[in-house]
Design a protein around this motif. Structure first.
Motif, short mmCIF file in Angstrom:
data_model
loop_
_atom_site.label_atom_id
_atom_site.label_comp_id
_atom_site.label_asym_id
_atom_site.label_seq_id
_atom_site.Cartn_x
_atom_site.Cartn_y
_atom_site.Cartn_z
N ASP A 139 39.74 25.10 70.87
CA ASP A 139 40.83 25.92 70.30
C ASP A 139 41.52 26.80 71.34
O ASP A 139 42.37 27.62 70.99
N GLY A 140 41.14 26.66 72.62
CA GLY A 140 41.80 27.44 73.66
C GLY A 140 41.04 28.69 74.07
O GLY A 140 41.50 29.44 74.93
N THR A 162 42.73 33.89 70.03
CA THR A 162 43.92 33.05 70.10
C THR A 162 43.72 31.93 71.12
O THR A 162 42.76 31.91 71.88
N SER A 163 44.70 31.02 71.16
CA SER A 163 44.59 29.84 72.02
C SER A 163 44.87 30.13 73.49
O SER A 163 44.78 29.24 74.33
N SER A 164 45.21 31.38 73.82
CA SER A 164 45.57 31.71 75.20
C SER A 164 44.40 32.29 76.00
O SER A 164 44.52 32.50 77.21
N GLU A 182 31.66 21.15 79.88
CA GLU A 182 32.27 20.24 78.92
C GLU A 182 32.94 21.02 77.80
O GLU A 182 32.39 22.02 77.32
N THR A 183 34.11 20.58 77.40
CA THR A 183 34.81 21.21 76.29
C THR A 183 34.08 20.92 74.98
O THR A 183 33.68 19.77 74.72
N ARG A 184 33.87 21.95 74.18
CA ARG A 184 33.17 21.79 72.90
C ARG A 184 34.01 22.42 71.78
O ARG A 184 34.92 23.20 72.03
N ASN A 185 33.61 22.11 70.57
CA ASN A 185 34.34 22.60 69.41
C ASN A 185 33.52 23.65 68.67
O ASN A 185 32.40 23.37 68.23
N ASP A 186 34.03 24.86 68.57
CA ASP A 186 33.34 25.84 67.73
C ASP A 186 33.85 25.73 66.31
O ASP A 186 34.81 25.01 66.03
N LEU A 190 38.28 24.52 58.51
CA LEU A 190 37.74 23.40 57.75
C LEU A 190 37.84 22.10 58.56
O LEU A 190 36.94 21.26 58.52
N ASP A 191 38.94 21.93 59.29
CA ASP A 191 39.11 20.73 60.11
C ASP A 191 37.99 20.58 61.14
O ASP A 191 37.70 19.46 61.57
N ASP A 192 37.38 21.68 61.53
CA ASP A 192 36.31 21.63 62.55
C ASP A 192 35.04 20.99 62.01
O ASP A 192 34.21 20.51 62.79
N ILE A 193 34.86 21.00 60.70
CA ILE A 193 33.59 20.55 60.13
C ILE A 193 33.73 19.48 59.07
O ILE A 193 32.72 18.90 58.65
#
Length: 205
Positions: A139-140, A162-164, A182-186, A190-193
């Motif tokens: 998400d930045g 924020t994404s900045s 490595e880039t990961r997703n926190d 809802l889209d994240d999970i």
């Protein structure tokens, strides 16, 4: 000289689990109670995998220290976050750690599911050969940040959440030796999970 547990400090920033105050963006789709359930699930995961990390561990609470919760008092020392915003709170935690003579300090939150103790151990190892280590989030922002001496600039003039954040932080460190993980997703939306197997029990009707 052999590195000891006293040389490494893992800071874990967490929010007190209160409905309506955690995972507020998730709550817009799932409601406050479901969002709280998911946050508690993430807290339990965080407590489980960090317990295995070979480092001193400090849990920093957003509002109040809880001596009787999932964080084992024998494994974690517990403190309250101090500061006006997230940056100031993180800076104060790092400063305290360096004043306690830790050589490598890493901070993480409790919003991640796709992370384990090996990731943290590897990040500490990366600090052997680099000044800074950063785990970029999709998400930045970032899900992990580590350094070997205090640099206050990375905590100032950021729009946290924020994404900045990642790019602004890298700009602060443009002449420094930074290892990007490595880039990961926190987990924020809802889209994240929604397609993640571990979370289906919370989002299926």
């Amino acid at each position: 000289m052999t590195e000891t547990i006293k040389d490494k400090l893992l800071l874990i920033f967490t929010k007190n689990p209160v409905a309506g105050k955690v995972k507020t963006r998730l709550a817009k789709d799932l409601g406050n109670e479901k969002a709280l359930e998911i946050y508690k699930f993430l807290l339990n995961h965080s407590a489980k995998f960090t317990a295995a990390v070979n480092a001193t561990k400090q849990v920093y609470y957003s509002d109040s220290v809880n001596k009787d919760d999932i964080w084992n008092n024998e494994l974690y020392s517990k403190k309250k976050q101090l500061g006006e915003d997230l940056g100031e709170r993180m800076q104060n935690a790092f400063q305290n750690g360096f004043e306690e003579n830790y050589k490598k300090i890493i901070i993480i939150g409790t919003d991640m599911y796709d992370i384990d103790s090996t990731d943290i151990e590897n990040a500490f190892q990366d600090l052997e050969n680099h000044e800074y280590v950063i785990g970029p989030a999709e998400d930045g922002g970032y899900y992990l940040f580590g350094m070997k001496s205090l640099n206050s600039d990375v905590f100032k003039n950021k729009e946290w959440g924020t994404s900045s954040v990642l790019q602004d932080t890298l700009q602060d460190l443009k002449n420094k030796d930074v290892k990007l993980l490595e880039t990961r997703n926190d987990v924020d939306l809802l889209d994240d999970i929604k397609d993640h197997p571990a979370f289906q029990k919370y989002i299926t009707i």
